[in-house]
Design an enzyme around this catalytic site. Structure first.
Site, PDB file in Angstrom:
ATOM      1  N   LEU A  28       0.819  -1.207   0.000  1.00 59.91           N
ATOM      2  CA  LEU A  28       0.000   0.000   0.000  1.00 59.91           C
ATOM      3  C   LEU A  28       0.855   1.259   0.000  1.00 59.91           C
ATOM      4  CD1 LEU A  28      -2.697  -1.120   2.585  1.00 59.91           C
ATOM      5  CD2 LEU A  28      -3.034  -0.803   0.133  1.00 59.91           C
ATOM      6  N   GLY A  29       2.076   1.171   0.464  1.00 56.29           N
ATOM      7  CA  GLY A  29       2.938   2.342   0.501  1.00 56.29           C
ATOM      8  C   GLY A  29       4.229   2.031   1.221  1.00 56.29           C
ATOM      9  N   GLY A  32      10.347   6.056   4.859  1.00 58.17           N
ATOM     10  CA  GLY A  32      11.745   5.945   5.233  1.00 58.17           C
ATOM     11  C   GLY A  32      12.027   4.849   6.234  1.00 58.17           C
ATOM     12  N   GLY A  34       9.720   2.071   6.908  1.00 58.95           N
ATOM     13  CA  GLY A  34       9.011   0.819   6.764  1.00 58.95           C
ATOM     14  C   GLY A  34       8.075   0.785   5.590  1.00 58.95           C
ATOM     15  N   ASP A 144      -0.524  15.921  13.793  1.00 63.08           N
ATOM     16  CA  ASP A 144      -0.382  16.036  12.339  1.00 63.08           C
ATOM     17  C   ASP A 144      -1.750  15.890  11.668  1.00 63.08           C
ATOM     18  OD1 ASP A 144       1.007  16.495  10.008  1.00 63.08           O
ATOM     19  OD2 ASP A 144       1.587  14.408   9.724  1.00 63.08           O
TER      20      ASP A 144
END
Length: 710
Positions: A28-29, A32, A34, A144
């Site tokens: 899925l992505g 930096g 993992g 965030d």
């Protein structure tokens, strides 16, 4: 709301094919630190499985950060957030498996389709405020909050990514370096101040403003411009309907002490009095509103105008009522008709909502120096601005007389923090595919950006209630609200035999209690509620025998009730014939009363409802009350002054079944298996004793024969 999902890339050489109970089938992505994989367990539960890179597995700091993320996510109740399904932080391959959210990010949705308006914007505001309230109530600061970390799922928005969240210490604040996405940071985040829940509130408001305008409201061509705007400018919120516009303005105040809390935001948006904390009932109401595609909860007075009146009537417990409520509003009630028993639906209780801002944090008075309208034009307290609207003149002596000491202090603070923030931004900040619900901190490697490449694609609808339950961990269940012992709504929420049965069924579908939203369903609204997907199932004394022609699928039954009589314990009435010549209460709409009157010569004493009948019985003005045994036992159970008895005549059968959407055979079978287990393990016996134990009543204890699922 969800009409896109992350693109799943193929596994690469060296990728694991299993982590814990999850079989991995794609990526899925990657960031930096993992990779996030798409996984599925044996039960079909889909997950976003975040794996710490092997090279970091021996790094104590990286593992500690990973553990902090897990603790943060686990502490948050699953109201409009992603659930943690499994984790292993001790093994050679540390991972966290989170609920897979089938939907694209708010940023992608706005970039592709433009700003949100109407009910879509309202659902977003209420859903994200619900999530933020749950996060803060768990003692977590997200740090965030931004459009990339809001996913638009089928059942409403979800707030994700606790990768840089922090658990509050005893002082309730966190002092830290600037971490987050600059354009959505609060002033205190970029100036090195104490970062606590108010920073998330500021970021929430910036996110809502972005959704409503399509513009990054504090954006700019350089970091310097962005930070200057955050520290010194107010944005135009005139495009927002009230009360949302007023809430956003209050949340964007530069001083964290002047902003409302997340609880106050949610209460305000739901039209409730802004006092105290939002209870679990309020959180459930917020989640239900966010999941309702037809929701139009927020009172509107048009853009840029002060809110004059409240959001309209609202019953205690947070469930909306009123005439004319359409499908999906949660105002499901009915008059007349038959519920498969003798309890006619009554008028819904209501309580007036707040008639305006009751908390000074939501006050409509412009801040000093804001100028006419307060929210009509961008105002600057500092020199530079490329925003539209009036800008203070800057002369050789600096800001002209309208400048304040606070503005000058902001400018000095801006210079002091620019280098630090630029360093954080250059390092990459928090990077990963926002669509998975995760983000990895740390800089990307090999010159990459660290951002996942995600291509939205249409989101499939759920093939069954079972599938929705397993994929989302949430269900909306229609229940009675007016029958003590069976389904009763009070200020603390819903309770009763049917409510507990529904909770047990949901548990068998892997839906926890805090994932259930109960809604009132009236006699005449059950089919429509299921057809329009206002509810996923109905557990509301729904008699198969009287309603077998309904366009639904019946699962169960979960109980076989019988038409019977309630009398005083020790009464001379032992059988139906003993009622001859005596007085029997006849509540409006009772078919059992008519049935008894056809069989025996009895004096009928009219009453408006069963509560009136109970008064007549306890005061000796009638000798019996007719009705379904479970219903009359429920009313009798709360009469502490007298011992009452259900005769056990069993004049007719009323098989109470679970109503499901038509042809949902898969869910029907799972529900019937759950009911069988409840009888087999003693759960049903315990529930009957719990809700009807104060009455001389011999209920059915054997599991009724199953209906055919079709």
């Amino acid at each position: 709301m969800g009409n896109g999902m992350p693109q799943i890339a193929p596994l690469q050489p060296g990728d694991p094919t299993r982590l814990g109970p999850f079989v991995l089938s794609g990526r899925l992505g990657e960031g930096g630190q993992g990779v996030v994989y798409f996984g599925q367990d044996q039960a079909g539960e889909r997950a976003a499985v975040k794996l710490l890179h092997v090279k970091f597995s021996g790094d104590a700091t990286a593992r500690s950060r990973f553990a902090r993320e897990l603790r943060a996510a686990q502490r948050v109740a699953s109201f409009c957030t992603a659930r943690v399904l499994a984790a292993d932080l001790e093994g050679d391959t540390p991972y966290i498996a989170s609920e897979f959210i089938d939907g694209r990010s708010l940023r992608d949705a706005v970039e592709e389709n433009g700003p949100l308006t109407g009910s879509g914007l309202e659902r977003l505001a209420v859903g994200t405020a619900t999530a933020l309230t749950a996060i803060h109530q768990a003692g977590i600061v997200h740090r965030d909050f931004k459009p990339d970390n809001v996913l638009l799922a089928v059942d409403g928005p979800r707030v994700v990514d606790f990768g840089i969240a922090r658990i509050l210490d005893s002082t309730a604040t966190i002092t830290s370096r600037a971490i987050g996405t600059p354009a959505y940071m609060a002033p205190e985040q970029i100036s090195g101040g104490s970062v606590g829940p108010p920073a998330d509130v500021f970021s929430w408001a910036s996110t809502i403003a972005y959704a409503a305008t399509g513009d990054v409201v504090f954006g700019g061509k350089s970091i310097a411009v962005v930070l200057n705007r955050i520290l010194n400018h107010d944005i135009d919120t005139g495009m927002l309907p009230e009360p949302l516009g007023g809430v956003v303005r209050a949340c964007l105040r530069k001083s964290p002490d002047e902003r409302p809390t997340a609880d106050q935001i949610l209460l305000r948006l739901l039209g409730r009095a802004v006092s105290g904390d939002a209870s679990a009932v309020v959180l459930s109401e917020g989640a239900a509103h966010a999941a309702d595609p037809d929701a139009t909860r927020l009172a509107r007075t048009g853009p840029g105008r002060a809110l004059a009146t409240g959001a309209g009537p609202r019953p205690a417990g947070g469930v909306r009522t009123g005439d004319g409520a359409g499908p999906g509003t949660g105002a499901l009630s009915g008059t007349g008709g038959r519920a498969g028993n003798d309890v006619p639906t009554g008028a819904s209780r209501s309580a007036l909502s707040s008639s305006g801002p009751t908390d000074p944090r939501f006050g409509g008075t412009p801040r000093e120096g804001a100028g006419p309208g307060a929210h009509g034009a961008v105002r600057s307290d500092a020199g530079e601005s490329d925003a539209t609207g009036p800008v203070p003149r800057i002369g050789s002596a600096g800001i002209q007389p309208d400048a304040t000491g606070r503005a000058r202090r902001r400018r000095r603070g801006l210079v002091g923090v620019l280098a630090a923030v630029l360093a954080v931004v250059a390092a990459g900040g928090a990077v990963i595919a926002a669509k998975t619900g995760f983000a990895f901190g740390g800089a990307p490697e090999d010159g990459g950006t660290g951002d996942a490449v995600v291509t939205p694609r249409p989101s499939p609808t759920y093939a069954s209630v079972y599938e929705k339950a397993r994929r989302t961990g949430r269900l909306t269940i229609g229940v009675r609200w007016d029958v003590p012992g069976v389904g009763l709504e009070q200020a603390s929420g819903f309770s009763g035999f049917d409510v507990d049965v529904a909770t047990a069924i949901a548990r068998s579908l892997k839906v926890p209690a805090n994932g259930i939203t109960f809604r009132r369903v009236g006699v005449n609204d059950r089919v429509r509620a299921l057809t329009d997907h206002a509810v996923d199932m109905v557990v509301a004394t729904y008699s198969y025998d009287d309603n077998r022609g309904d366009a639904v699928t019946f699962a169960g039954p979960y109980y076989t009730a019988h038409a019977d009589l309630l009398v005083l314990a020790g009464s001379r009435i032992k059988k139906l014939e003993d009622l001859a010549g005596r007085r029997m209460c006849a509540p409006a709409g009772s078919t059992t009363a008519r049935l008894v009157a056809d069989k025996v010569n009895v004096e009928q004493v009219r009453a408006g409802n069963y509560a009136e009948c109970m008064d007549l019985l306890t005061y000796g003005k009638v000798d019996a009350v007719p009705g379904d045994d479970l219903i009359i036992a429920g009313f009798a159970d709360r009469v502490a002054s007298l011992k009452l008895s259900v005769l056990g005549l069993r004049l007719t059968d009323q098989r109470y079944a679970v109503g499901l959407p038509r042809k949902d055979v898969r869910t029907c079978r799972v529900v019937e298996d759950a009911i069988s287990r409840m009888y087999g393990d003693g759960t049903m016996r315990d529930l009957l004793r719990k809700h009807f134990g104060n009455v001389a009543f011999d209920p059915e204890r054997d599991a009724p024969p199953k209906l055919a699922c079709r």
